[in-house]
Design a protein around this motif. Structure first.
Motif, PDB file in Angstrom:
ATOM      1  N   ALA A 196       0.841  -1.200   0.000  1.00  0.00           N
ATOM      2  CA  ALA A 196       0.000   0.000   0.000  1.00  0.00           C
ATOM      3  C   ALA A 196       0.876   1.250   0.000  1.00  0.00           C
ATOM      4  N   ARG A 197       0.388   2.283  -0.702  1.00  0.00           N
ATOM      5  CA  ARG A 197       1.094   3.563  -0.770  1.00  0.00           C
ATOM      6  C   ARG A 197       0.104   4.702  -0.569  1.00  0.00           C
ATOM      7  N   VAL A 198       0.646   5.807  -0.103  1.00  0.00           N
ATOM      8  CA  VAL A 198      -0.125   7.038   0.005  1.00  0.00           C
ATOM      9  C   VAL A 198       0.628   8.091  -0.775  1.00  0.00           C
ATOM     10  N   GLU A 199      -0.061   8.749  -1.717  1.00  0.00           N
ATOM     11  CA  GLU A 199       0.536   9.852  -2.476  1.00  0.00           C
ATOM     12  C   GLU A 199      -0.059  11.156  -1.970  1.00  0.00           C
ATOM     13  N   VAL A 200       0.825  12.097  -1.640  1.00  0.00           N
ATOM     14  CA  VAL A 200       0.406  13.373  -1.089  1.00  0.00           C
ATOM     15  C   VAL A 200       0.930  14.485  -1.989  1.00  0.00           C
ATOM     16  N   THR A 201       0.028  15.331  -2.472  1.00  0.00           N
ATOM     17  CA  THR A 201       0.430  16.508  -3.227  1.00  0.00           C
ATOM     18  C   THR A 201       0.556  17.654  -2.232  1.00  0.00           C
ATOM     19  N   VAL A 202       1.732  18.309  -2.246  1.00  0.00           N
ATOM     20  CA  VAL A 202       2.076  19.304  -1.233  1.00  0.00           C
ATOM     21  C   VAL A 202       2.208  20.688  -1.868  1.00  0.00           C
ATOM     22  N   ASN A 203       1.484  21.667  -1.342  1.00  0.00           N
ATOM     23  CA  ASN A 203       1.607  23.053  -1.804  1.00  0.00           C
ATOM     24  C   ASN A 203       2.898  23.658  -1.270  1.00  0.00           C
ATOM     25  N   GLY A 204       3.655  24.323  -2.141  1.00  0.00           N
ATOM     26  CA  GLY A 204       4.814  25.090  -1.712  1.00  0.00           C
ATOM     27  C   GLY A 204       6.124  24.330  -1.647  1.00  0.00           C
ATOM     28  N   MET A 205       6.118  23.039  -1.925  1.00  0.00           N
ATOM     29  CA  MET A 205       7.354  22.248  -1.873  1.00  0.00           C
ATOM     30  C   MET A 205       8.090  22.446  -3.206  1.00  0.00           C
ATOM     31  N   LYS A 217      -0.815  16.428   9.523  1.00  0.00           N
ATOM     32  CA  LYS A 217      -0.137  17.109  10.630  1.00  0.00           C
ATOM     33  C   LYS A 217       1.377  17.089  10.431  1.00  0.00           C
ATOM     34  N   ALA A 218       1.935  15.958  10.008  1.00  0.00           N
ATOM     35  CA  ALA A 218       3.385  15.866   9.786  1.00  0.00           C
ATOM     36  C   ALA A 218       3.827  16.856   8.716  1.00  0.00           C
ATOM     37  N   ILE A 219       3.022  17.027   7.686  1.00  0.00           N
ATOM     38  CA  ILE A 219       3.380  17.961   6.608  1.00  0.00           C
ATOM     39  C   ILE A 219       3.174  19.405   7.069  1.00  0.00           C
ATOM     40  N   ARG A 220       2.096  19.666   7.795  1.00  0.00           N
ATOM     41  CA  ARG A 220       1.889  21.020   8.348  1.00  0.00           C
ATOM     42  C   ARG A 220       3.015  21.392   9.297  1.00  0.00           C
ATOM     43  N   ASP A 221       3.468  20.441  10.108  1.00  0.00           N
ATOM     44  CA  ASP A 221       4.571  20.685  11.046  1.00  0.00           C
ATOM     45  C   ASP A 221       5.870  20.992  10.308  1.00  0.00           C
ATOM     46  N   SER A 222       5.955  20.593   9.037  1.00  0.00           N
ATOM     47  CA  SER A 222       7.121  20.907   8.202  1.00  0.00           C
ATOM     48  C   SER A 222       6.987  22.282   7.556  1.00  0.00           C
ATOM     49  N   PHE A 252       4.211  23.209   5.473  1.00  0.00           N
ATOM     50  CA  PHE A 252       3.560  23.123   4.163  1.00  0.00           C
ATOM     51  C   PHE A 252       2.117  22.693   4.321  1.00  0.00           C
ATOM     52  N   ASP A 253       1.343  22.841   3.235  1.00  0.00           N
ATOM     53  CA  ASP A 253      -0.059  22.449   3.216  1.00  0.00           C
ATOM     54  C   ASP A 253      -0.260  21.295   2.253  1.00  0.00           C
ATOM     55  N   VAL A 254      -1.198  20.439   2.595  1.00  0.00           N
ATOM     56  CA  VAL A 254      -1.551  19.306   1.740  1.00  0.00           C
ATOM     57  C   VAL A 254      -2.634  19.747   0.773  1.00  0.00           C
ATOM     58  N   ARG A 255      -2.415  19.489  -0.504  1.00  0.00           N
ATOM     59  CA  ARG A 255      -3.435  19.760  -1.508  1.00  0.00           C
ATOM     60  C   ARG A 255      -4.343  18.544  -1.666  1.00  0.00           C
ATOM     61  N   GLU A 256      -3.740  17.337  -1.697  1.00  0.00           N
ATOM     62  CA  GLU A 256      -4.520  16.122  -1.926  1.00  0.00           C
ATOM     63  C   GLU A 256      -3.787  14.919  -1.331  1.00  0.00           C
ATOM     64  N   ILE A 257      -4.553  13.987  -0.808  1.00  0.00           N
ATOM     65  CA  ILE A 257      -4.015  12.702  -0.359  1.00  0.00           C
ATOM     66  C   ILE A 257      -4.748  11.616  -1.122  1.00  0.00           C
ATOM     67  N   ARG A 258      -3.966  10.739  -1.739  1.00  0.00           N
ATOM     68  CA  ARG A 258      -4.528   9.635  -2.507  1.00  0.00           C
ATOM     69  C   ARG A 258      -3.965   8.325  -1.988  1.00  0.00           C
ATOM     70  N   THR A 259      -4.846   7.363  -1.762  1.00  0.00           N
ATOM     71  CA  THR A 259      -4.433   6.046  -1.295  1.00  0.00           C
ATOM     72  C   THR A 259      -4.339   5.108  -2.490  1.00  0.00           C
ATOM     73  N   ILE A 260      -3.252   4.359  -2.565  1.00  0.00           N
ATOM     74  CA  ILE A 260      -3.069   3.390  -3.637  1.00  0.00           C
ATOM     75  C   ILE A 260      -2.903   2.026  -2.987  1.00  0.00           C
ATOM     76  N   ASN A 261      -3.947   1.221  -3.081  1.00  0.00           N
ATOM     77  CA  ASN A 261      -3.892  -0.115  -2.533  1.00  0.00           C
ATOM     78  C   ASN A 261      -3.538  -1.093  -3.656  1.00  0.00           C
ATOM     79  N   PRO A 262      -2.691  -2.056  -3.379  1.00  0.00           N
ATOM     80  CA  PRO A 262      -2.312  -3.019  -4.409  1.00  0.00           C
ATOM     81  C   PRO A 262      -3.500  -3.903  -4.763  1.00  0.00           C
ATOM     82  N   VAL A 263      -3.505  -4.380  -5.984  1.00  0.00           N
ATOM     83  CA  VAL A 263      -4.541  -5.298  -6.427  1.00  0.00           C
ATOM     84  C   VAL A 263      -4.199  -6.691  -5.884  1.00  0.00           C
TER      85      VAL A 263
END
Length: 87
Positions: free
Chosen positions: A11-20, A68-73, A75-86
């Motif tokens: 499983a993976r999580v893809e996060v699009t980050v504003n300002g990075m 929270k981990a990204i805000r503590d860095s 930055f702001d999160v634009r989108e979080i997408r979960t990618i589960n394996p088939v």
């Protein structure tokens, strides 16, 4: 707000980050995400402003914890997408 979920193998999580925009930005985000108990590995794509978290199998994933981990860095999160394996 997405509920917490238990990760399957691969499983993976893809996060699009504003300002990075630079490697220094990426290092701070990566460091904070590696501290999370769910994290197996982190990779950063600066051009796409995307962070990919490979999740430990069986780990509980909570989007708010990731945000929270990204805000503590600083930055702001634009989108979080979960990618589960088939299966």
């Amino acid at each position: 707000m997405a509920p917490a979920w238990s990760a399957a193998q691969g499983a993976r999580v893809e996060v699009t980050v504003n300002g990075m925009v630079c490697s220094f930005c990426a290092q701070g985000i990566e460091r904070n995400l590696r501290r999370l108990s769910l994290t197996q590995a982190v990779s950063v794509d600066l051009k796409q402003h995307r962070v990919t978290i490979n999740v430990k199998p069986g780990a509980v994933v909570d989007d708010q914890q990731i945000r929270k981990a990204i805000r503590d860095s600083g930055f702001d999160v634009r989108e979080i997408r979960t990618i589960n394996p088939v299966p």
